[in-house]
Design a protein around this motif. Structure first.
Motif, PDB file in Angstrom:
ATOM      1  N   TYR A   1      47.304  32.914  36.447  1.00  0.00           N
ATOM      2  CA  TYR A   1      46.275  31.993  36.911  1.00  0.00           C
ATOM      3  C   TYR A   1      46.751  31.266  38.169  1.00  0.00           C
ATOM      4  CZ  TYR A   1      43.129  28.054  37.193  1.00  0.00           C
ATOM      5  OH  TYR A   1      42.245  27.130  37.654  1.00  0.00           O
ATOM      6  N   ASN A   2      48.005  30.852  38.164  1.00  0.00           N
ATOM      7  CA  ASN A   2      48.531  30.089  39.295  1.00  0.00           C
ATOM      8  C   ASN A   2      48.573  30.893  40.579  1.00  0.00           C
ATOM      9  OD1 ASN A   2      48.856  27.705  37.932  1.00  0.00           O
ATOM     10  ND2 ASN A   2      50.968  28.120  37.362  1.00  0.00           N
ATOM     11  N   ASP A   3      48.823  32.208  40.502  1.00  0.00           N
ATOM     12  CA  ASP A   3      48.888  32.961  41.750  1.00  0.00           C
ATOM     13  C   ASP A   3      47.512  33.481  42.184  1.00  0.00           C
ATOM     14  OD1 ASP A   3      50.322  36.155  40.668  1.00  0.00           O
ATOM     15  OD2 ASP A   3      48.361  35.305  40.323  1.00  0.00           O
ATOM     16  N   HIS A   4      46.484  33.213  41.379  1.00  0.00           N
ATOM     17  CA  HIS A   4      45.094  33.517  41.733  1.00  0.00           C
ATOM     18  C   HIS A   4      44.841  34.999  41.969  1.00  0.00           C
ATOM     19  CE1 HIS A   4      44.746  29.227  42.000  1.00  0.00           C
ATOM     20  NE2 HIS A   4      45.606  29.191  42.966  1.00  0.00           N
TER      21      HIS A   4
ATOM     22  N   PHE B   1      46.361  33.737  50.822  1.00  0.00           N
ATOM     23  CA  PHE B   1      45.185  34.595  50.688  1.00  0.00           C
ATOM     24  C   PHE B   1      44.611  34.503  49.268  1.00  0.00           C
ATOM     25  CE2 PHE B   1      43.170  38.793  50.022  1.00  0.00           C
ATOM     26  CZ  PHE B   1      42.289  38.790  51.086  1.00  0.00           C
ATOM     27  N   ASN B   2      45.479  34.589  48.261  1.00  0.00           N
ATOM     28  CA  ASN B   2      45.033  34.528  46.872  1.00  0.00           C
ATOM     29  C   ASN B   2      44.424  33.167  46.534  1.00  0.00           C
ATOM     30  OD1 ASN B   2      45.817  37.156  46.399  1.00  0.00           O
ATOM     31  ND2 ASN B   2      47.768  36.599  45.497  1.00  0.00           N
ATOM     32  N   LYS B   3      45.019  32.101  47.043  1.00  0.00           N
ATOM     33  CA  LYS B   3      44.479  30.759  46.782  1.00  0.00           C
ATOM     34  C   LYS B   3      43.100  30.609  47.421  1.00  0.00           C
ATOM     35  CE  LYS B   3      45.408  25.886  46.987  1.00  0.00           C
ATOM     36  NZ  LYS B   3      46.042  24.809  47.689  1.00  0.00           N
ATOM     37  N   LEU B   4      42.952  31.115  48.622  1.00  0.00           N
ATOM     38  CA  LEU B   4      41.655  31.051  49.290  1.00  0.00           C
ATOM     39  C   LEU B   4      40.609  31.871  48.533  1.00  0.00           C
ATOM     40  CD1 LEU B   4      40.177  29.838  51.670  1.00  0.00           C
ATOM     41  CD2 LEU B   4      40.776  31.856  52.980  1.00  0.00           C
ATOM     42  N   ALA B   5      41.004  33.015  48.017  1.00  0.00           N
ATOM     43  CA  ALA B   5      40.088  33.836  47.208  1.00  0.00           C
ATOM     44  C   ALA B   5      39.631  33.048  45.975  1.00  0.00           C
ATOM     45  CB  ALA B   5      40.770  35.134  46.790  1.00  0.00           C
ATOM     46  N   TYR B   6      40.545  32.323  45.385  1.00  0.00           N
ATOM     47  CA  TYR B   6      40.215  31.492  44.223  1.00  0.00           C
ATOM     48  C   TYR B   6      39.252  30.369  44.614  1.00  0.00           C
ATOM     49  CZ  TYR B   6      40.939  27.790  40.770  1.00  0.00           C
ATOM     50  OH  TYR B   6      40.755  26.790  39.862  1.00  0.00           O
ATOM     51  N   GLU B   7      39.550  29.697  45.724  1.00  0.00           N
ATOM     52  CA  GLU B   7      38.731  28.558  46.154  1.00  0.00           C
ATOM     53  C   GLU B   7      37.364  28.984  46.680  1.00  0.00           C
ATOM     54  OE1 GLU B   7      41.250  26.524  48.934  1.00  0.00           O
ATOM     55  OE2 GLU B   7      42.492  25.681  47.337  1.00  0.00           O
ATOM     56  N   LYS B   8      37.265  30.170  47.258  1.00  0.00           N
ATOM     57  CA  LYS B   8      36.008  30.658  47.839  1.00  0.00           C
ATOM     58  C   LYS B   8      35.263  31.593  46.895  1.00  0.00           C
ATOM     59  CE  LYS B   8      35.749  29.429  52.263  1.00  0.00           C
ATOM     60  NZ  LYS B   8      34.567  28.801  52.790  1.00  0.00           N
ATOM     61  N   ASP B   9      35.635  31.602  45.635  1.00  0.00           N
ATOM     62  CA  ASP B   9      35.022  32.512  44.666  1.00  0.00           C
ATOM     63  C   ASP B   9      33.500  32.375  44.683  1.00  0.00           C
ATOM     64  OD1 ASP B   9      34.911  34.372  42.573  1.00  0.00           O
ATOM     65  OD2 ASP B   9      34.889  32.769  41.081  1.00  0.00           O
TER      66      ASP B   9
ATOM     67  N   GLY C   1      39.742  41.391  48.894  1.00  0.00           N
ATOM     68  CA  GLY C   1      40.427  42.592  48.439  1.00  0.00           C
ATOM     69  C   GLY C   1      41.801  42.712  49.057  1.00  0.00           C
ATOM     70  N   SER C   2      42.593  43.546  48.438  1.00  0.00           N
ATOM     71  CA  SER C   2      43.958  43.760  48.878  1.00  0.00           C
ATOM     72  C   SER C   2      44.271  45.250  48.762  1.00  0.00           C
ATOM     73  CB  SER C   2      44.885  42.939  47.981  1.00  0.00           C
ATOM     74  OG  SER C   2      46.225  43.164  48.289  1.00  0.00           O
ATOM     75  N   ALA C   3      44.867  45.814  49.808  1.00  0.00           N
ATOM     76  CA  ALA C   3      45.241  47.230  49.793  1.00  0.00           C
ATOM     77  C   ALA C   3      46.718  47.365  50.143  1.00  0.00           C
ATOM     78  CB  ALA C   3      44.390  48.022  50.776  1.00  0.00           C
ATOM     79  N   ASP C   4      47.458  47.972  49.262  1.00  0.00           N
ATOM     80  CA  ASP C   4      48.871  48.254  49.480  1.00  0.00           C
ATOM     81  C   ASP C   4      48.960  49.551  50.288  1.00  0.00           C
ATOM     82  OD1 ASP C   4      51.520  49.102  49.351  1.00  0.00           O
ATOM     83  OD2 ASP C   4      51.753  48.567  47.235  1.00  0.00           O
TER      84      ASP C   4
END
Length: 160
Positions: free
Chosen positions: A22-25, A68-76, A83-86
């Protein structure tokens, strides 16, 4: 009592690991594959996609991913997909979208994309994401991988 202790320990481990996720979103970003790109992103006209292309060994990617992950959480919201691509796994997708450095961010909407080319701060990223879809006048999304001649011409264009 012996049965209780391992069960309690298992519950505590599960709770602590779910708290970390949860913390790393991470739950607010979607893993993007070539299949996802071809089936859901290319023809989507109702959502904006912000995709971070990265490598797990990249220092800058490791530094930027929590932002990036925190922003994804806040802008849900239902209007934007994070998205994320390795690129070490999704090599064809990264080649198709001409990813040359990590991390790379692309904003995709209405079958067009624009690259994020400013300092990777939360403020700059928010203004990049908050652009109205009508302002996104970028390149058309590539549908197929470039052939040998096209790739050569792209590399010549990048050098000049």
């Amino acid at each position: 009592m012996d049965l209780f202790t391992p069960t309690l320990l298992s519950i505590l481990i599960l709770l602590s690991s779910s708290k970390e996720s949860y913390n790393d979103h991470h739950n607010y970003t979607k893993d993007i594959s070539l299949h996802e790109y071809k089936s859901n992103i290319i023809n989507n006209k109702s959502k904006k996609w912000i995709i971070m292309f990265h490598s797990p060994n990249c220092y800058h990617c490791k530094q930027f991913k929590p932002i990036f992950n925190k922003l994804a959480y806040e802008k849900d919201s239902s209007d934007i997909v994070f998205g994320s691509a390795d690129c070490t796994i999704e090599t064809k997708l990264c080649k198709l979208l001409r990813i040359n450095s990590y991390p790379s961010l692309k904003l995709i909407a209405n079958q067009k994309f624009i690259d994020f080319k400013t300092k990777r701060s939360p403020e700059n990223l928010i203004s990049f994401i908050d652009q109205p879809v009508s302002n996104i006048i970028g390149e058309s999304l590539p549908i197929k991988e470039p052939g040998v001649v096209e790739e050569f011409l792209l590399n010549v264009k990048d050098v000049s």
